[in-house]
Design a protein around this motif. Structure first.
Motif, PDB file in Angstrom:
ATOM      1  N   THR A  30      -5.962   5.119   3.002  1.00  0.00           N
ATOM      2  CA  THR A  30      -5.086   5.163   1.869  1.00  0.00           C
ATOM      3  C   THR A  30      -5.706   3.985   0.959  1.00  0.00           C
ATOM      4  O   THR A  30      -6.942   3.423   1.158  1.00  0.00           O
ATOM      5  CB  THR A  30      -3.791   4.701   2.305  1.00  0.00           C
ATOM      6  OG1 THR A  30      -2.819   4.849   1.084  1.00  0.00           O
ATOM      7  CG2 THR A  30      -3.221   3.374   2.950  1.00  0.00           C
TER       8      THR A  30
ATOM      9  N   TYR B 238       0.958  -1.264   0.087  1.00  0.00           N
ATOM     10  CA  TYR B 238       0.011   0.090  -0.009  1.00  0.00           C
ATOM     11  C   TYR B 238       0.809   1.390  -0.034  1.00  0.00           C
ATOM     12  O   TYR B 238       1.948   1.090   0.184  1.00  0.00           O
ATOM     13  CB  TYR B 238      -0.900   0.035   1.046  1.00  0.00           C
ATOM     14  CG  TYR B 238      -0.368   0.073   2.592  1.00  0.00           C
ATOM     15  CD1 TYR B 238       0.173   1.234   3.103  1.00  0.00           C
ATOM     16  CD2 TYR B 238      -0.206  -0.938   3.530  1.00  0.00           C
ATOM     17  CE1 TYR B 238       0.675   1.267   4.210  1.00  0.00           C
ATOM     18  CE2 TYR B 238       0.261  -0.806   4.574  1.00  0.00           C
ATOM     19  CZ  TYR B 238       0.596   0.464   5.322  1.00  0.00           C
ATOM     20  OH  TYR B 238       1.134   0.432   6.485  1.00  0.00           O
TER      21      TYR B 238
ATOM     22  N   TYR C  12       3.789   6.100  -3.396  1.00  0.00           N
ATOM     23  CA  TYR C  12       2.993   6.311  -4.574  1.00  0.00           C
ATOM     24  C   TYR C  12       3.668   6.778  -5.874  1.00  0.00           C
ATOM     25  O   TYR C  12       3.543   6.139  -7.118  1.00  0.00           O
ATOM     26  CB  TYR C  12       1.531   7.140  -4.350  1.00  0.00           C
ATOM     27  CG  TYR C  12       0.735   7.290  -5.670  1.00  0.00           C
ATOM     28  CD1 TYR C  12       0.136   6.252  -6.225  1.00  0.00           C
ATOM     29  CD2 TYR C  12       0.625   8.713  -6.192  1.00  0.00           C
ATOM     30  CE1 TYR C  12      -0.804   6.482  -7.443  1.00  0.00           C
ATOM     31  CE2 TYR C  12      -0.217   8.748  -7.506  1.00  0.00           C
ATOM     32  CZ  TYR C  12      -0.746   7.552  -8.058  1.00  0.00           C
ATOM     33  OH  TYR C  12      -1.614   7.854  -8.916  1.00  0.00           O
TER      34      TYR C  12
ATOM     35  N   ARG D 109       1.996   4.584   1.661  1.00  0.00           N
ATOM     36  CA  ARG D 109       1.719   5.578   2.965  1.00  0.00           C
ATOM     37  C   ARG D 109       1.414   6.813   2.476  1.00  0.00           C
ATOM     38  O   ARG D 109       2.183   7.705   1.860  1.00  0.00           O
ATOM     39  CB  ARG D 109       3.248   5.488   3.669  1.00  0.00           C
ATOM     40  CG  ARG D 109       3.372   4.058   4.411  1.00  0.00           C
ATOM     41  CD  ARG D 109       4.951   4.365   4.963  1.00  0.00           C
ATOM     42  NE  ARG D 109       5.790   4.368   3.940  1.00  0.00           N
ATOM     43  CZ  ARG D 109       7.091   4.864   3.990  1.00  0.00           C
ATOM     44  NH1 ARG D 109       7.594   5.029   5.398  1.00  0.00           N
ATOM     45  NH2 ARG D 109       8.188   4.546   2.965  1.00  0.00           N
ATOM     46  N   PRO D 110       0.331   7.540   3.176  1.00  0.00           N
ATOM     47  CA  PRO D 110      -0.038   8.970   2.951  1.00  0.00           C
ATOM     48  C   PRO D 110       1.183   9.949   3.121  1.00  0.00           C
ATOM     49  O   PRO D 110       1.811   9.657   4.411  1.00  0.00           O
ATOM     50  CB  PRO D 110      -1.103   9.350   3.963  1.00  0.00           C
ATOM     51  CG  PRO D 110      -1.751   7.877   4.210  1.00  0.00           C
ATOM     52  CD  PRO D 110      -0.614   6.807   3.906  1.00  0.00           C
TER      53      PRO D 110
END
Ligand SMILES: Cc1cc2nc3c(=O)[nH]c(=O)nc-3n(C[C@H](O)[C@H](O)[C@H](O)COP(=O)(O)O)c2cc1C
Ligand SMILES: C=C(O[C@@H]1CC(C(=O)O)=C[C@@H](OP(=O)(O)O)[C@H]1O)C(=O)O
Length: 367
Positions: free
Chosen positions: A310, A101, A109, A103-104
């Motif tokens: 997220t 995933y 991303y 991480r904000p």
């Protein structure tokens, strides 16, 4: 991946990842004859290394530096100086989860989108640990500048809503508190504020300020190599830096010409001197002989243990709580990083300036 080098004549290239074998820097363009040993560099790295207080990441690293090249019999040789720090305390399993995933607030991303593949152990190349190379190079740059009478005063100006006050300013306090604040009362208040953030599994941002004294007038080149532009690039390239100011910075937008201009008078040595320094020591992209004053706004650490929303790589919306060992505040650790990047920029500007006029060349050829 391009983009790991900075500078033209005094050029640094950082390399390495947070959970790889090690990290370091190659410094090319350092003149021969500078006395240099590992202790000169270690002193700088110790100001940055983890585990200095409860306000830094608990990851235990000595960050012990080794000089691999470019120094012989205690002096630089004029050839590339290669510096390495080996990682000792990777706990990569903390990160197996974040492979799936984003991480904000971190670079997961964007790395995935750009390269289609990322080193998900810690921040990889985007980790704050990359700044080891910058600080090791900064130690050399500051040593060069100190020899020429140029000095740095760098500290934490604010943490969250707590700022140092000009009445309480005491440079001797900077190394007396874990936050590197030159104001004992502000440091105590900031510690209380950070304790409250930590209790809520939260993090805080803040501002680093750097004052550079003794810079002669004329460093920086119009138009694309302005000193303020290069300082901005140097400092904005540090992870988590989201704002940059010179002198009065964003406050100039509220000023008028009458109070923003710095008047010139004749100084004691018969040369023009500014009576104020709203410009922060740079006019027309060139140093003006007064103190250079710059600030970096640093965001709160993105990796926090509090629940956040997220998405994962399967396109599902999920809730996450970030594991691993993280700085509850980046600011105190970034103080020496900001100083280092400013120093590298100044050395490069100084060396470039040596080709600005005939007199410098003629001086060189006077035997
Ligand atoms: C000295 C230093 C220490 C840092 N420590 C952490 C940390 O412990 N945890 C974290 O998530 N981010 C930390 N960061 C910030 C991230 O590396 C950074 O926010 C991330 O790479 C995304 O880049 P950006 O904030 O510039 O967009 C640190 C940065 C620096 C300069
Ligand atoms: C260890 C350091 O800080 C690290 C910076 C960082 C990040 O994401 O920037 C995340 C954490 O490390 P890891 O890569 O293990 O997750 C911090 O501990 C350091 O700077 O020396």
């Amino acid at each position: 991946m391009a983009g790991s080098s900075f500078g033209t004549i005094f050029k640094i290239t950082t390399w390495g990842e947070s959970h790889g074998k090690g990290l370091g820097v190659v410094v090319d363009g350092c003149p021969a004859g500078l006395p240099l040993d590992e202790n000169d560099i270690q002193k700088f790295l110790n100001r940055r290394k983890p585990g200095q207080s409860k306000f830094t990441t608990p990851r235990k690293e000595d960050d012990a530096v080794e000089i691999l090249s470019g120094v012989f019999e205690g002096k630089t040789t004029g050839t590339p100086i290669s510096l390495v720090v080996y990682n000792q305390n990777q706990k990569s399993k903390d990160y197996s989860e974040i492979a799936s995933y984003y991480r904000p607030g971190h670079a997961d991303y964007t790395f995935d989108q750009k390269y289609g593949f990322r080193d998900y152990r810690g921040g990889g190349r985007s980790s704050g640990r990359e700044t080891i190379g910058r600080v090791a190079a900064g130690a050399i740059a500051v040593k060069i500048l100190n020899q020429l009478g140029i000095t740095f005063l760098t500290y934490t100006r604010s943490i969250g809503p707590i700022s140092i006050s000009s009445q309480n300013f005491d440079a001797a306090q900077i190394n007396e508190n874990p936050l590197y604040m030159p104001d004992a009362d502000a440091a105590e208040n900031a510690e209380n504020y950070l304790n409250a953030c930590i209790a809520e599994q939260n993090s805080s941002g803040g501002v680093v300020e750097c004052i550079i004294q003794g810079v002669p007038a004329g460093l920086g080149d119009p138009v694309f190599e302005k000193l303020n532009a290069n300082l901005a690039k140097a400092v904005m390239s540090i992870g988590a830096v989201k704002g940059f100011e010179i002198g009065d910075g964003f406050d100039v937008a509220k000023a008028t010409g009458k109070n923003n201009n710095d008047a010139f008078r004749i100084g004691a040595d018969g040369r023009p001197v500014k009576t104020t320094n709203h410009a922060g020591g740079i006019l027309g992209g060139m140093s003006d002989g007064s103190d250079i004053i710059l600030r970096a706004a640093i965001k709160p650490t993105p990796s926090i243990a509090a629940p956040q929303q997220t998405v994962n790589k399967d396109g599902e919306e999920i809730d996450v709580s970030i594991k691993g060992r993280h700085d509850p505040i980046i600011v105190p650790r970034a103080v020496v990083v900001v100083e280092s990047m400013a120093a590298v920029t100044l050395v490069d500007a100084l060396f470039t300036n040596m080709s600005a006029r005939m007199d410098s060349l003629e001086m060189f050829y006077q035997h």
